[in-house]
Design a protein around this motif. Structure first.
Motif, short mmCIF file in Angstrom:
data_model
loop_
_atom_site.label_atom_id
_atom_site.label_comp_id
_atom_site.label_asym_id
_atom_site.label_seq_id
_atom_site.Cartn_x
_atom_site.Cartn_y
_atom_site.Cartn_z
N GLN A 95 17.27 -28.36 -0.91
CA GLN A 95 16.67 -29.10 -2.02
C GLN A 95 17.72 -29.54 -3.02
O GLN A 95 17.71 -30.67 -3.50
N LYS A 112 9.15 -36.10 -3.79
CA LYS A 112 8.71 -35.07 -4.74
C LYS A 112 9.90 -34.41 -5.43
O LYS A 112 9.87 -34.12 -6.63
N LEU A 113 10.98 -34.16 -4.69
CA LEU A 113 12.17 -33.56 -5.28
C LEU A 113 12.82 -34.49 -6.30
O LEU A 113 13.21 -34.07 -7.39
N ALA A 118 15.71 -38.21 4.46
CA ALA A 118 14.82 -37.41 5.31
C ALA A 118 15.47 -37.14 6.67
O ALA A 118 15.41 -36.02 7.18
N VAL A 160 13.90 -33.29 6.63
CA VAL A 160 12.68 -33.00 5.88
C VAL A 160 11.91 -34.31 5.74
O VAL A 160 12.48 -35.39 5.90
N ASP A 161 10.63 -34.21 5.46
CA ASP A 161 9.80 -35.39 5.34
C ASP A 161 10.20 -36.24 4.13
O ASP A 161 10.62 -35.71 3.10
N TYR A 171 8.33 -37.74 2.15
CA TYR A 171 7.44 -37.41 1.03
C TYR A 171 8.02 -36.26 0.21
O TYR A 171 7.98 -36.27 -1.02
N THR A 172 8.60 -35.28 0.89
CA THR A 172 9.25 -34.15 0.21
C THR A 172 10.43 -34.64 -0.61
O THR A 172 10.64 -34.18 -1.74
#
Length: 105
Positions: free
Chosen positions: A5, A35-36, A23, A28-29, A31-32
Protein backbone atom coordinates in the motif's frame (compact mmCIF):
# COMPACT_ATOMS: atom_id res chain seq x y z
CA UNK A 1 -0.85 -0.44 6.36
CA UNK A 2 1.03 -2.93 4.26
CA UNK A 3 4.26 -2.35 2.45
CA UNK A 4 2.52 -2.72 -0.92
CA UNK A 5 0.00 0.00 0.00
CA UNK A 6 2.82 2.40 0.83
CA UNK A 7 4.61 1.65 -2.44
CA UNK A 8 1.42 2.11 -4.45
CA UNK A 9 0.79 5.54 -2.93
CA UNK A 10 4.33 6.73 -3.45
CA UNK A 11 4.51 5.37 -7.01
CA UNK A 12 1.25 7.03 -8.04
CA UNK A 13 2.20 10.47 -6.75
CA UNK A 14 5.79 10.21 -7.96
CA UNK A 15 5.06 9.00 -11.49
CA UNK A 16 1.39 9.67 -12.22
CA UNK A 17 0.99 6.14 -13.57
CA UNK A 18 -2.59 5.11 -14.35
CA UNK A 19 -4.53 3.04 -11.83
CA UNK A 20 -4.57 0.12 -14.28
CA UNK A 21 -0.78 0.20 -14.71
CA UNK A 22 -0.30 0.29 -10.96
CA UNK A 23 -2.76 -2.58 -10.57
CA UNK A 24 -0.67 -4.73 -12.92
CA UNK A 25 2.58 -3.66 -11.26
CA UNK A 26 1.47 -4.48 -7.73
CA UNK A 27 -1.04 -7.24 -8.56
CA UNK A 28 -3.97 -5.57 -6.85
CA UNK A 29 -7.28 -4.43 -8.26
CA UNK A 30 -7.43 -0.95 -9.83
CA UNK A 31 -10.34 -0.16 -7.51
CA UNK A 32 -8.03 -0.73 -4.54
CA UNK A 33 -5.48 1.62 -6.10
CA UNK A 34 -8.17 4.28 -6.40
CA UNK A 35 -9.15 3.88 -2.75
CA UNK A 36 -5.53 4.19 -1.61
CA UNK A 37 -4.98 7.34 -3.68
CA UNK A 38 -8.26 8.79 -2.39
CA UNK A 39 -7.10 8.15 1.18
CA UNK A 40 -3.87 10.09 0.58
CA UNK A 41 -5.67 12.94 -1.19
CA UNK A 42 -8.11 13.27 1.70
CA UNK A 43 -5.24 13.39 4.20
CA UNK A 44 -3.40 16.02 2.14
CA UNK A 45 -6.56 18.12 1.83
CA UNK A 46 -7.21 18.04 5.58
CA UNK A 47 -3.62 18.94 6.40
CA UNK A 48 -2.94 21.61 3.74
CA UNK A 49 -6.27 23.24 2.89
CA UNK A 50 -6.03 26.09 5.40
CA UNK A 51 -2.46 26.97 4.43
CA UNK A 52 -2.46 26.56 0.67
CA UNK A 53 -6.05 26.41 -0.49
CA UNK A 54 -7.87 29.20 1.24
CA UNK A 55 -11.33 30.23 0.12
CA UNK A 56 -11.02 33.40 -1.97
CA UNK A 57 -13.04 36.45 -1.00
CA UNK A 58 -13.94 39.56 -3.01
CA UNK A 59 -10.63 41.28 -2.24
CA UNK A 60 -8.66 38.21 -3.36
CA UNK A 61 -10.64 38.03 -6.61
CA UNK A 62 -9.93 41.70 -7.29
CA UNK A 63 -6.22 41.15 -6.63
CA UNK A 64 -6.11 38.15 -9.00
CA UNK A 65 -8.03 40.09 -11.65
CA UNK A 66 -5.68 43.03 -11.40
CA UNK A 67 -2.65 40.76 -11.88
CA UNK A 68 -4.20 39.13 -14.97
CA UNK A 69 -4.96 42.54 -16.39
CA UNK A 70 -1.45 43.87 -15.68
CA UNK A 71 0.34 40.85 -17.11
CA UNK A 72 -1.90 39.62 -19.93
CA UNK A 73 -4.23 42.56 -20.61
CA UNK A 74 -7.29 40.45 -19.72
CA UNK A 75 -9.57 42.56 -17.53
CA UNK A 76 -11.99 40.82 -15.13
CA UNK A 77 -10.23 37.46 -15.47
CA UNK A 78 -9.77 35.44 -12.26
CA UNK A 79 -8.30 32.21 -13.63
CA UNK A 80 -7.27 30.19 -16.64
CA UNK A 81 -7.00 26.60 -17.81
CA UNK A 82 -3.68 25.64 -19.37
CA UNK A 83 -3.83 24.26 -22.87
CA UNK A 84 -7.44 25.20 -23.52
CA UNK A 85 -8.25 27.41 -26.48
CA UNK A 86 -11.33 29.55 -26.08
CA UNK A 87 -12.65 31.55 -29.00
CA UNK A 88 -12.72 35.23 -28.15
CA UNK A 89 -13.67 38.39 -29.98
CA UNK A 90 -10.39 40.03 -30.86
CA UNK A 91 -9.86 43.74 -30.28
CA UNK A 92 -10.16 46.02 -33.30
CA UNK A 93 -7.02 46.46 -35.40
CA UNK A 94 -5.15 43.67 -33.59
CA UNK A 95 -4.14 41.94 -36.82
CA UNK A 96 -2.93 38.40 -36.23
CA UNK A 97 -1.91 39.02 -32.63
CA UNK A 98 -4.82 36.87 -31.32
CA UNK A 99 -4.81 34.31 -34.15
CA UNK A 100 -3.77 30.79 -33.15
CA UNK A 101 -3.04 27.44 -34.78
CA UNK A 102 -6.66 26.35 -34.26
CA UNK A 103 -7.48 28.94 -36.94
CA UNK A 104 -9.68 31.20 -34.92
CA UNK A 105 -9.23 34.46 -33.09
Amino acid sequence: MTRVQNHVKVRYFATGMSFRSLAFTFRVDHYTIGKLVEEVCDALWIKLRATHLGVPNQDRFRQISSKFNARWNFPNCIGCVDGKHIEIKCPPKSGTMYYNYKHFY
